[in-house]
Design a protein around this motif. Structure first.
Motif, mmCIF file in Angstrom:
data_model
loop_
_atom_site.group_PDB
_atom_site.id
_atom_site.type_symbol
_atom_site.label_atom_id
_atom_site.label_comp_id
_atom_site.label_asym_id
_atom_site.label_seq_id
_atom_site.Cartn_x
_atom_site.Cartn_y
_atom_site.Cartn_z
ATOM 1 N N LYS A 63 0.827 -1.212 0.000
ATOM 2 C CA LYS A 63 0.000 0.000 0.000
ATOM 3 C C LYS A 63 0.861 1.261 0.000
ATOM 4 N N ASP A 64 2.068 1.179 0.575
ATOM 5 C CA ASP A 64 2.947 2.345 0.583
ATOM 6 C C ASP A 64 3.466 2.652 -0.814
ATOM 7 N N ALA A 65 3.621 1.601 -1.636
ATOM 8 C CA ALA A 65 4.022 1.818 -3.027
ATOM 9 C C ALA A 65 2.913 2.540 -3.788
ATOM 10 N N LEU A 66 1.665 2.137 -3.538
ATOM 11 C CA LEU A 66 0.545 2.800 -4.205
ATOM 12 C C LEU A 66 0.381 4.238 -3.712
ATOM 13 N N GLY A 84 -10.048 -9.260 4.080
ATOM 14 C CA GLY A 84 -8.636 -9.032 4.344
ATOM 15 C C GLY A 84 -8.345 -8.180 5.561
ATOM 16 N N HIS A 85 -9.385 -7.696 6.233
ATOM 17 C CA HIS A 85 -9.205 -6.891 7.436
ATOM 18 C C HIS A 85 -9.625 -7.706 8.661
ATOM 19 N N PHE A 86 -8.969 -7.447 9.785
ATOM 20 C CA PHE A 86 -9.328 -8.095 11.040
ATOM 21 C C PHE A 86 -9.905 -7.032 11.972
ATOM 22 N N ILE A 87 -11.217 -7.091 12.146
ATOM 23 C CA ILE A 87 -11.928 -6.086 12.933
ATOM 24 C C ILE A 87 -12.063 -6.579 14.371
ATOM 25 N N PRO A 88 -11.501 -5.856 15.344
ATOM 26 C CA PRO A 88 -11.590 -6.294 16.747
ATOM 27 C C PRO A 88 -13.042 -6.404 17.210
ATOM 28 N N LEU A 89 -13.333 -7.467 17.953
ATOM 29 C CA LEU A 89 -14.666 -7.677 18.518
ATOM 30 C C LEU A 89 -14.564 -7.661 20.044
ATOM 31 N N PRO A 90 -15.310 -6.802 20.719
ATOM 32 C CA PRO A 90 -15.238 -6.710 22.190
ATOM 33 C C PRO A 90 -16.057 -7.813 22.862
ATOM 34 N N LEU A 91 -15.597 -9.054 22.715
ATOM 35 C CA LEU A 91 -16.373 -10.193 23.196
ATOM 36 C C LEU A 91 -15.740 -10.916 24.381
ATOM 37 N N THR A 92 -14.594 -10.444 24.846
ATOM 38 C CA THR A 92 -13.908 -11.166 25.919
ATOM 39 C C THR A 92 -14.758 -11.246 27.182
ATOM 40 N N LYS A 110 -4.626 8.567 -7.529
ATOM 41 C CA LYS A 110 -4.516 9.704 -6.618
ATOM 42 C C LYS A 110 -5.764 9.834 -5.754
ATOM 43 N N ALA A 111 -6.924 9.594 -6.359
ATOM 44 C CA ALA A 111 -8.175 9.736 -5.626
ATOM 45 C C ALA A 111 -8.310 8.684 -4.531
ATOM 46 N N VAL A 112 -7.885 7.452 -4.830
ATOM 47 C CA VAL A 112 -8.072 6.346 -3.886
ATOM 48 C C VAL A 112 -6.940 6.263 -2.876
ATOM 49 N N PHE A 113 -5.696 6.343 -3.349
ATOM 50 C CA PHE A 113 -4.556 6.103 -2.477
ATOM 51 C C PHE A 113 -3.864 7.371 -2.006
ATOM 52 N N GLY A 114 -4.452 8.521 -2.329
ATOM 53 C CA GLY A 114 -3.910 9.760 -1.799
ATOM 54 C C GLY A 114 -4.119 9.865 -0.301
ATOM 55 N N SER A 115 -5.095 9.127 0.203
ATOM 56 C CA SER A 115 -5.372 9.084 1.640
ATOM 57 C C SER A 115 -4.786 7.804 2.225
ATOM 58 N N GLU A 116 -3.980 7.938 3.267
ATOM 59 C CA GLU A 116 -3.375 6.762 3.899
ATOM 60 C C GLU A 116 -4.438 5.840 4.480
ATOM 61 N N THR A 117 -5.506 6.423 5.019
ATOM 62 C CA THR A 117 -6.594 5.622 5.586
ATOM 63 C C THR A 117 -7.282 4.800 4.510
ATOM 64 N N ALA A 123 -6.000 3.939 1.633
ATOM 65 C CA ALA A 123 -5.040 2.952 1.135
ATOM 66 C C ALA A 123 -5.016 1.726 2.036
ATOM 67 N N LYS A 124 -5.034 1.956 3.340
ATOM 68 C CA LYS A 124 -5.001 0.851 4.302
ATOM 69 C C LYS A 124 -6.256 0.001 4.206
ATOM 70 N N MET A 125 -7.398 0.628 3.935
ATOM 71 C CA MET A 125 -8.659 -0.099 3.856
ATOM 72 C C MET A 125 -8.789 -0.894 2.560
#
Length: 359
Positions: free
Chosen positions: A101-104, A306-314, A122-129, A131-133
């Motif tokens: 993602k850093d290359a993009l 491809g994302h791991f979303i934390p779940l507050p289930l403990t 530029k429109a999609v990967f201009g934002s680091e957030t 790009a990460k998503m």
């Protein structure tokens, strides 16, 4: 080149390495030269490489197909820094590396504004957030396209020559007893299969019993109570991934065989996530302590695109921990338990396994 606003700091990670003085590529470190290393068999990657245009003031644009030039000095240096080209393309600007993602993001920042691809990038990967998503989805599409074309991995780091868990245990790997090496022998990107057999005492109580229908539906740990249950576990690799897969069969006396399947993916140095049906996952860290392999609870997640979303289930489901201890060169004892903050131990299975087969 190192741009002034970048030269003042250094970040070491699996994505970016600043400080070109550490590279040994004087022939490549030409002034105003940008190198784009891509997968020539991936239509998506190839299109991006051919469409990219770097602004003239930042340098000339050089393309390098990794599949055709694995012995190239730049690829050798990429390998030395541990950048996996199956996880993303690499850009080298004469001093610094940008991976995935850093290359993009680099392309979005320093790419020319001409052309549809460059504008979209530029429109999609201009934002680091953003790009990460989005990047994990793009990587997933790339892997799917290669699978459809029956194209293998680049494997520039030669990962399939070493067990998956060697990187997980790190310096502790050589301290593990022989049976643990056999237990964790599976390599990534292979068809390795390792089979163990044994018996387990299974206990469930509290909310596990109350939520038993949900556990049966999700295909997770069996919410059952029985001793001396014959269990066979097949540890399986996959030619297309770095995943470590479990295929467990519990042969209960008064029930049909229960199959508990899951897969593990490494997310950081000694952390892995075990993913079960519907993307529900348990995050854990691996440790070699007190002559035992210990798996320590790090929370629950939902695996989604491809994302791991934390779940507050403990607080609801409790903390899961596990321990494995060698008995001899082919046998080990193991225990898995879930402890709830209010009800105490609400689940456990423990027993002994023998390594039966590996291929």
């Amino acid at each position: 080149m190192v741009y002034p606003w970048l030269a003042c700091f250094r970040r070491l990670s699996d994505r970016v390495l600043f400080n070109g003085n550490e590279t040994d590529m004087s022939a490549l470190a030409e002034k105003n030269a940008i190198w784009f290393v891509y997968d020539g068999e991936c239509p998506l990657c190839k299109s991006a490489a051919l469409a990219l245009r770097i602004k003239k003031q930042y340098g000339t644009h050089n393309l390098l197909n990794a599949r055709e030039h694995l012995d190239h000095q730049l690829i050798i240096d990429i390998n030395r820094h541990g950048f996996d080209l199956d996880e993303g393309m690499v850009i080298f600007d004469g001093n610094d590396f940008y991976h995935g993602k850093d290359a993009l993001s680099f392309m979005a920042k320093f790419g020319d504004s001409k052309g549809l691809f460059n504008l979209l990038n530029k429109a999609v990967f201009g934002s680091e957030t953003m790009a990460k998503m989005i990047y994990p989805w793009i990587r997933g599409v790339r892997n799917l396209l290669l699978k459809k074309k029956n194209i293998g991995r680049i494997d520039n780091l030669n990962l399939k020559s070493e067990p998956i868990f060697k990187a997980v245990f790190g310096d502790s790997w050589d301290k593990l007893p022989p049976v643990m090496h056999k237990h964790y022998m599976n390599r990534p990107y292979t068809d390795d299969i390792n089979i163990v057999e044994g018996t387990l005492d299974v206990m469930s109580a509290g909310p596990i019993k109350l939520l038993a229908p949900i556990f049966w539906l999700m295909g997770g740990v069996p919410p059952h109570n029985e001793n001396n249950v014959p269990v066979t576990v097949s540890f399986e690799s996959n030619k297309n991934t770095k995943e470590f897969r479990f295929n467990r069969t519990f042969n209960f006396k008064e029930c049909k065989p229960y199959h508990f399947q899951s897969r593990m993916v490494q997310t950081s140095a000694n952390e892995m996530i075990e993913i079960m049906r519907f993307g529900f996952g348990w995050r854990m860290s691996f440790h070699w302590e007190d002559d035992s392999v210990k798996l320590k609870h790090k929370g629950y997640v939902l695996s989604l695109f491809g994302h791991f979303i934390p779940l507050p289930l403990t607080m609801l489901m409790g903390k899961g921990n596990a321990e494995e201890k060698a008995v001899d060169n082919n046998t080990f004892d193991m225990q898995v338990e879930i402890t709830h903050p209010w009800w105490g131990k609400i689940y456990e299975y423990k027993g002994r396994f023998v390594v039966k087969d590996k291929r």
